[in-house]
Scaffold this active site. Structure first.
Site, mmCIF file in Angstrom:
data_model
loop_
_atom_site.group_PDB
_atom_site.id
_atom_site.type_symbol
_atom_site.label_atom_id
_atom_site.label_comp_id
_atom_site.label_asym_id
_atom_site.label_seq_id
_atom_site.Cartn_x
_atom_site.Cartn_y
_atom_site.Cartn_z
ATOM 1 N N HIS A 182 66.661 126.597 37.373
ATOM 2 C CA HIS A 182 66.855 126.288 35.906
ATOM 3 C C HIS A 182 65.939 126.900 35.171
ATOM 4 O O HIS A 182 65.251 126.122 33.781
ATOM 5 C CB HIS A 182 65.908 124.697 36.245
ATOM 6 N N HIS B 26 67.135 118.908 35.760
ATOM 7 C CA HIS B 26 67.634 119.208 36.564
ATOM 8 C C HIS B 26 68.761 120.194 34.965
ATOM 9 O O HIS B 26 69.148 119.309 34.621
ATOM 10 C CB HIS B 26 68.599 119.222 37.801
HETATM 11 C C1 LIG Z 1 71.311 127.731 43.735
HETATM 12 C C2 LIG Z 1 71.340 126.903 42.665
HETATM 13 C C3 LIG Z 1 71.325 125.068 42.385
HETATM 14 C C4 LIG Z 1 71.479 124.441 41.435
HETATM 15 N N1 LIG Z 1 70.650 123.322 41.648
HETATM 16 C C5 LIG Z 1 71.180 121.883 40.288
HETATM 17 C C6 LIG Z 1 71.020 120.891 40.534
HETATM 18 O O1 LIG Z 1 70.778 120.393 41.409
HETATM 19 N N2 LIG Z 1 71.581 120.058 39.520
HETATM 20 C C7 LIG Z 1 71.557 121.010 38.238
HETATM 21 O O2 LIG Z 1 71.254 120.046 37.552
HETATM 22 N N3 LIG Z 1 71.308 122.179 37.538
HETATM 23 C C8 LIG Z 1 71.737 122.701 38.811
HETATM 24 N N4 LIG Z 1 70.769 123.881 38.847
HETATM 25 C C9 LIG Z 1 71.456 124.932 37.714
HETATM 26 C C10 LIG Z 1 72.236 124.155 36.651
HETATM 27 O O3 LIG Z 1 73.377 124.678 37.449
HETATM 28 C C11 LIG Z 1 72.555 125.355 35.687
HETATM 29 O O4 LIG Z 1 71.303 125.787 34.666
HETATM 30 C C12 LIG Z 1 73.824 125.348 35.327
HETATM 31 O O5 LIG Z 1 75.115 125.622 36.218
HETATM 32 C C13 LIG Z 1 74.335 127.206 34.001
HETATM 33 O O6 LIG Z 1 75.446 127.202 33.736
HETATM 34 P P1 LIG Z 1 75.455 128.228 32.785
HETATM 35 O O7 LIG Z 1 76.615 127.779 32.321
HETATM 36 O O8 LIG Z 1 74.356 128.498 31.977
HETATM 37 O O9 LIG Z 1 75.604 129.357 33.611
HETATM 38 P P2 LIG Z 1 76.667 129.907 34.137
HETATM 39 O O10 LIG Z 1 77.192 128.433 35.504
HETATM 40 O O11 LIG Z 1 75.248 130.712 36.001
HETATM 41 O O12 LIG Z 1 77.817 130.634 34.424
HETATM 42 C C14 LIG Z 1 77.669 131.918 34.003
HETATM 43 C C15 LIG Z 1 78.784 132.583 34.295
HETATM 44 O O13 LIG Z 1 78.536 134.436 33.593
HETATM 45 C C16 LIG Z 1 79.543 134.607 34.917
HETATM 46 N N5 LIG Z 1 78.996 135.758 34.176
HETATM 47 C C17 LIG Z 1 77.700 136.466 33.903
HETATM 48 N N6 LIG Z 1 76.905 137.731 33.493
HETATM 49 C C18 LIG Z 1 78.323 138.255 33.277
HETATM 50 C C19 LIG Z 1 79.350 139.223 32.857
HETATM 51 N N7 LIG Z 1 78.460 140.722 32.726
HETATM 52 N N8 LIG Z 1 80.386 139.808 32.843
HETATM 53 C C20 LIG Z 1 81.619 138.422 33.473
HETATM 54 N N9 LIG Z 1 80.527 136.932 33.304
HETATM 55 C C21 LIG Z 1 80.038 137.702 34.675
HETATM 56 C C22 LIG Z 1 78.147 133.988 36.211
HETATM 57 O O14 LIG Z 1 78.920 134.927 37.368
HETATM 58 C C23 LIG Z 1 78.858 133.245 35.968
HETATM 59 O O15 LIG Z 1 80.176 132.740 36.529
HETATM 60 C C24 LIG Z 1 71.092 125.042 39.721
HETATM 61 C C25 LIG Z 1 71.222 126.324 39.917
HETATM 62 C C26 LIG Z 1 71.563 126.995 40.899
HETATM 63 C C27 LIG Z 1 71.917 128.464 40.506
#
Ligand SMILES: Cc1cc2nc3c(=O)[nH]c(=O)nc-3n(C[C@H](O)[C@H](O)[C@H](O)COP(=O)(O)OP(=O)(O)OC[C@H]3O[C@@H](n4cnc5c(N)ncnc54)[C@H](O)[C@@H]3O)c2cc1C
Length: 616
Positions: A550, A594
């Protein structure tokens, strides 16, 4: 290659997914994108926030939207659809990042999970649906000076995001949630647990027996999470994962294109401004589809670039672009363009330990994670008896995640007086503990377990993400600084004391057989010399703490005109034009939860703000 080709190769599994097949364009190759098409918005990162923003912007047919995602398409990836297999996908579709040596953890380096696939972390996460507290959002409003972030004002975005549905098999959910605080018409399917082992009734019996801080909370998502309650998950009514792909990737739109396998290196000021001293407008995105060859492509948005690369990807892209601390950028060989020293700073993750106690049972989910025959039986139950689409039923453990309840606690006054109150406010927890009917991830070859996972949800430790030289594709240096704040270790000790008191309830008398290696038995715990116990806990915590997955805060928003922070409250990058960042990196503090639901809220509000800026 357009989307329907992906579908053809995975037709069987599509029958088991809740993604509506349509003409959505997912392309593998840039050369296949429609020729001459110009995009109003380019979204850099097709993860949790990225696809939600893409969906909302492309609701307006006047806007052309392009999403660039580094990972592959997740559509039809079977393990992603089966909720319990998140214990596998977490490792399979990942960026495979590692932290620096962590002095707070006995110099260990940790795996730092992040989704590397369309849907980002929402495609691999544990699916816990937790909103955080009212105080969390009110604190966002207070630090940014923008009341639009307050708990009351973000309710409209929870509503756009949540679609509460019946769990698979339609078990009774009466008394397990407060219907008045949920929403039924949003994008992401959310449901309460469908499969309830006997373990659940033991947990609830312990709560009844102990009362006090262990009391039952009818709904931990009401804004007041303290106590123990049932855990909703982002799982649909047929026991399948609901992610940003299944929920937000509306494929019926010709104005939304998605390019996968596109790794973004940086954003660039539009060409006529590169050598100008005027305020830059960063509307050009540079990416590669072949890191080995190093071929770079540039594409310019007519209106805005929205970076949604997550807590690691977003600061890395900004730093690669010359947006960050000018001195350290120069030292890394990157030409500084905009001096914003907070980029990459303020990394905050919650310390996490999955404490596994050997249990007197054979009714845990451990065999699914270590025995292929049991796993196949569970899969057959989830699929339906013949594995035919018409028999699909999403039943059994595989239609659920690895916890059915969750609980939240505040640390005692002694700690808040010593370290200050690091929670978001008086009704917010410092600690999260969730019981699980088995070992977290792969168990040892024999024995059955119950886990009592402890998480410090209001950490004081802060770290950073910095680039490792001028090659934009070199993994960044990730230093979360785990347990470097004294509060965090003291709070984790308190979490373990809460666990032991919980396990001292009579319902566990013959159930808990052995503590995790490094911790005392339950009776010894209460009999030990206080200083010896404290020393033992400290060693155990430093040896066992991992990432909660997180992390937030590396491109944090702050008030307009503030001397720190990277984003204004409308998520625009300070001191430049044409660029916003929308994802977990934008949180100034981690919520006491989370993080996926708050990320969706950020995405929903950001999309509303962007539309508001550009719609006539
Ligand atoms: C294993 C795991 C378990 C989790 N469990 C929970 C849970 O049960 N409940 C909950 O609420 N939260 C959970 N979380 C946390 C939650 O999922 C994340 O906080 C949230 O999904 C993050 O969203 P985001 O949009 O910030 O990033 P992300 O969803 O990670 O999206 C970022 C995207 O950008 C892409 N990207 C990055 N750099 C580049 C680049 N240079 N070029 C092109 N694309 C790129 C990545 O590939 C990815 O698809 C968990 C996270 C993980 C990893």
């Amino acid at each position: 290659m357009r989307w329907f080709r992906h579908a053809a190769t995975t037709a069987l599994w599509l029958l088991f997914t809740n993604f509506a097949p349509s003409s959505a364009a997912i392309y593998d190759q840039y050369s296949d994108l429609p020729k001459g098409k110009e995009y109003d918005f380019i979204i850099a990162g097709g993860g949790t926030a990225g696809l939600a923003v893409a969906n909302r912007l492309s609701e307006d047919s006047a806007f052309n939207v392009l999403v660039l995602e580094a990972g592959t398409s997740s559509i039809g990836v079977f393990n992603i659809t089966v909720p319990f297999f998140s214990t596998r996908t977490m490792l399979q579709y990942d960026w495979n990042l590692t932290t620096t040596v962590q002095p707070g953890l006995g110099d260990r380096q940790l795996f730092f999970p992040r989704g590397f696939i369309l849907g980002g972390s929402s495609s691999i996460n544990g699916m816990f649906y937790t909103r955080g507290s009212a105080d969390d959002f009110d604190r966002f409003a207070a630090v940014t000076g923008d009341n639009g972030w307050s708990w009351d004002n973000v309710q409209q975005y929870f509503a756009l995001n949540e679609k509460l549905v019946s769990p698979a098999g339609n078990p009774s959910t009466t008394g397990k949630f407060n219907p008045e605080v949920h929403y039924y018409d949003g994008a992401v399917d959310v449901s309460l647990p469908s499969f309830s082992p006997d373990f659940d009734s033991k947990v609830l019996d312990a709560v009844d027996e102990l009362g006090g801080v262990y009391s039952y909370n009818e709904d931990v998502n009401s804004g007041s999470p303290l106590g123990l309650g049932w855990l909703p998950r982002t799982i649909d009514s047929e026991g399948r994962r609901s992610s940003s792909v299944t929920a937000y990737l509306d494929g019926s739109r010709d104005n939304l294109d998605i390019l996968v396998n596109a790794r973004i290196s940086r954003v660039i000021p539009t060409s006529n401004e590169v050598n100008s001293t005027a305020r830059h407008s960063f509307r050009t995105v540079e990416f590669t589809q072949d890191i080995a060859k190093g071929t770079l492509t540039q594409i310019t948005a007519l209106k805005e670039v929205i970076i949604c690369g997550g807590v690691v990807g977003s600061p890395q892209i900004l730093l690669n672009s010359g947006i960050g601390n000018s001195t350290t950028l120069l030292a890394s060989g990157v030409t500084p363009l905009v001096d914003l020293p907070s980029v990459g700073q303020n990394l905050s993750d919650q310390a996490f330990i999955a404490n596994a106690f050997l249990a007197n049972t054979t009714d845990s989910y451990d065999d699914i994670n270590r025995n292929d025959t049991v796993s196949a039986e569970a899969l057959a139950e989830w699929l339906g008896k013949d594995g035919k689409p018409e028999d699909f039923r999403g039943a059994g453990q595989l239609g659920d995640t690895f916890a059915n309840q969750i609980s939240y606690y505040r640390v005692g006054k002694e700690l808040t007086e010593k370290y200050g109150d690091l929670s978001a406010g008086p009704t917010s927890p410092h600690l999260e503990i969730y019981p699980g009917n088995g070992y977290f991830l792969t168990p040892p070859p024999t024995g059955y377990y119950m886990s009592m996972t402890t998480v410090v949800v209001s950490p004081g430790s802060r770290g950073s993400i910095t680039i490792n030289g001028s090659n934009p594709f070199t993994p960044p240096i990730i230093n979360p600084g785990y347990l470097t704040a004294d509060f965090d270790i003291a709070a984790m000790k308190e979490a373990l004391r809460i666990v032991y008191t919980f396990l001292n309830a009579s319902v566990w008398d013959t159930y808990v057989l052995e503590p995790p290696a490094g911790l005392p038995s339950i009776s010894d715990f209460f009999d030990m010399d206080a200083r010896d116990l404290d020393a033992q806990l400290e060693t155990y915590i430093r040896n066992s703490t991992a990432s909660s997955a997180h992390p937030v805060g590396t491109v944090a928003m702050s008030a307009k005109g503030a001397s720190y922070g990277v984003l204004d409250p409308d998520l625009k990058v300070k001191d430049v034009d044409g660029l916003r960042v929308v994802d977990a990196s934008a949180f100034p503090f981690v919520t006491c939860s989370h993080t996926q639901v708050p990320v969706y809220v950020f995405a929903e509000r950001a999309a509303a703000l962007i539309k508001n800026s550009w719609q006539g």
